[in-house]
Motif scaffolding. Sequence first.
Motif, PDB file in Angstrom:
ATOM      1  N   LYS A   1       0.830  -1.204   0.000  1.00  0.00           N
ATOM      2  CA  LYS A   1       0.000   0.000   0.000  1.00  0.00           C
ATOM      3  C   LYS A   1       0.866   1.256   0.000  1.00  0.00           C
ATOM      4  O   LYS A   1       1.915   1.305   0.647  1.00  0.00           O
ATOM      5  CB  LYS A   1      -0.926  -0.005   1.215  1.00  0.00           C
ATOM      6  N   ASP A  51       5.470   3.644  -0.759  1.00  0.00           N
ATOM      7  CA  ASP A  51       5.032   2.486  -0.004  1.00  0.00           C
ATOM      8  C   ASP A  51       5.981   2.272   1.169  1.00  0.00           C
ATOM      9  O   ASP A  51       7.020   2.939   1.296  1.00  0.00           O
ATOM     10  CB  ASP A  51       4.937   1.239  -0.892  1.00  0.00           C
ATOM     11  N   GLU A  92      -2.305   5.246  -4.590  1.00  0.00           N
ATOM     12  CA  GLU A  92      -2.217   3.905  -5.166  1.00  0.00           C
ATOM     13  C   GLU A  92      -1.994   3.955  -6.673  1.00  0.00           C
ATOM     14  O   GLU A  92      -1.465   3.008  -7.260  1.00  0.00           O
ATOM     15  CB  GLU A  92      -3.497   3.122  -4.868  1.00  0.00           C
TER      16      GLU A  92
END
Length: 557
Positions: A249, A257, A542
């Motif tokens: 994530k 991340d 994302e």
Amino acid sequence: MWYEAYNITFEQNKYMSKLKRPSNSPLTTADWLVYRPYKLFQAYDNYYLKLAGEVFEYFNDPNNHFRGIWDRDALKKLSIVLTCHFEDFVNEIGLWRALREKYRELYGYALPFYDLENYDPEYLNPQDFAYLIWHHLEKTTEKIISPYAESIALAADFCYVFFEEHIDEAPVTDFYEQFLDIDEDIPFFELKKRLKWMALQNYLLGPAYIKDLRDRLEEEVEKDSFNKQWQGDTGILAYTLEDDYLFEKTASWGAMDTPQWLAALARCDDRLRPAIRTLNQKISGIFVYEGSDDEYYHYKLVNTNRVFKVRRDSIDLNTKKMKAGSEVGAFSIVNWCGTWWLSGAYTAWNVNAAQLERMRYKIANAPFYGWTEEQQQHLRSMADDLEQGFFEYFGDRLVLFENGKDAEIAFQAQQKWWNDKKSLDKQPSKSFDKFKKMQDKDDNKPSPLYDDKGQIAACYIPGGGVITSTAVPLIIELLQANTLSKEEARELFDLAFLKCEPYLINLLKTRYAFKNLRHPLVSDPDFMDKHLPFFLRYYSPEAFKPVKPFISLVLEG
């Protein structure tokens, strides 16, 4: 200048620093330990907890315009976060430093929004506190907040003066220096402890990630499949979901991340940083047990046929009861310095040959990193070819259709044209034919494009594939309007940042004027244009993961 920008005088700051503060902290040790990689509360922690309590009293004062807008619990968490930032500075942990370096790399400035003329990267800054307050409250309360709110500016100056008074007396620890000392021999599960702190137990990523994880847990528990899939065990479910935050994530703080964050903070040889960063290439799927030796379990990923040697000390399995070729497991593996480790929960069951074959063909999209490097390169080449075909046929990267039915007809025609152009007289392989039959049998649902009655846009993402959007036609309409009402302006903001891929927004910016895209609470007409790259990463982190092809392979055998 900071004070000029917010009409705050230095005399006011001195007054705020003299506010009466009670000696008994309203915060508990549990409040502070939320953002610790350890569970034992010490005298060192007690000092910072007391500071956090005094900061909380400032935010809880109704005259400072935070109490009432945010509840007591939110203000307690904010006070802890701000104090953790001070601890980060005193102990040179490196969290804020890594953030500023990332922002400079991405945007050319250390922080968005604020005047940085007198900004000192080696010291505390009111701008740092202002940005931290804004970012934390927006992400944890899901409210739109102006970064130029006077209450934020006043609170930032209060924090700056308050914490500066305590610099010389604040205790230091060598814990983080040792904790972040990482070499290639560190046991994998010790490395995971560092990743867990980086994702869920520090003041930057932790607040939003913890909230998101809890929301996801609640959603999964409410599903009818929860008891069957997880045997009613929320602990196993939480452990499995947690791995997403540790490895894959991305956060609103620069769209990095967790492995990227850890690589930036680690006290290690620079040659090891790429190995830390590529921990994000986790492979999740269904694996067939192929046997074992003294050090490894041998597992084959069902839909790529690639065999992985997984460390036996990842998980204790009774191999005497496991039959090669008939036991499958659903789990994830991570590569650390050339060795594969099982991470997260492990679920296993037995299948026969027919079930295994059907499973292999039914799972259409294998995890990208589950292919060999040669196959990954082949997939990327295929994606490039498909991109060329899309552009050649439609004449543009972005295509608008009146409705989903028109889009469906156009895609079918383009696919036939492309197959005729590329395949010529080649016959499909037996494996592809078998895959297609199983896919057709399982897929009886109508196309989502066909059902859509409004305008729809299609775009080929370079290196990825085709994405569709019902938001893009509305965005274009609002961008081209002469004037927008307040409600329309807010709709445009929400569509651009909450309903649309950042790639599409950047593409639209090359074709349309963006004067109508405004922040709901900032009057400066140039504000959004200047900070658009920041907001795209902030709202859709994302979307900034490395692009992987949206296609898969069907193998022989």
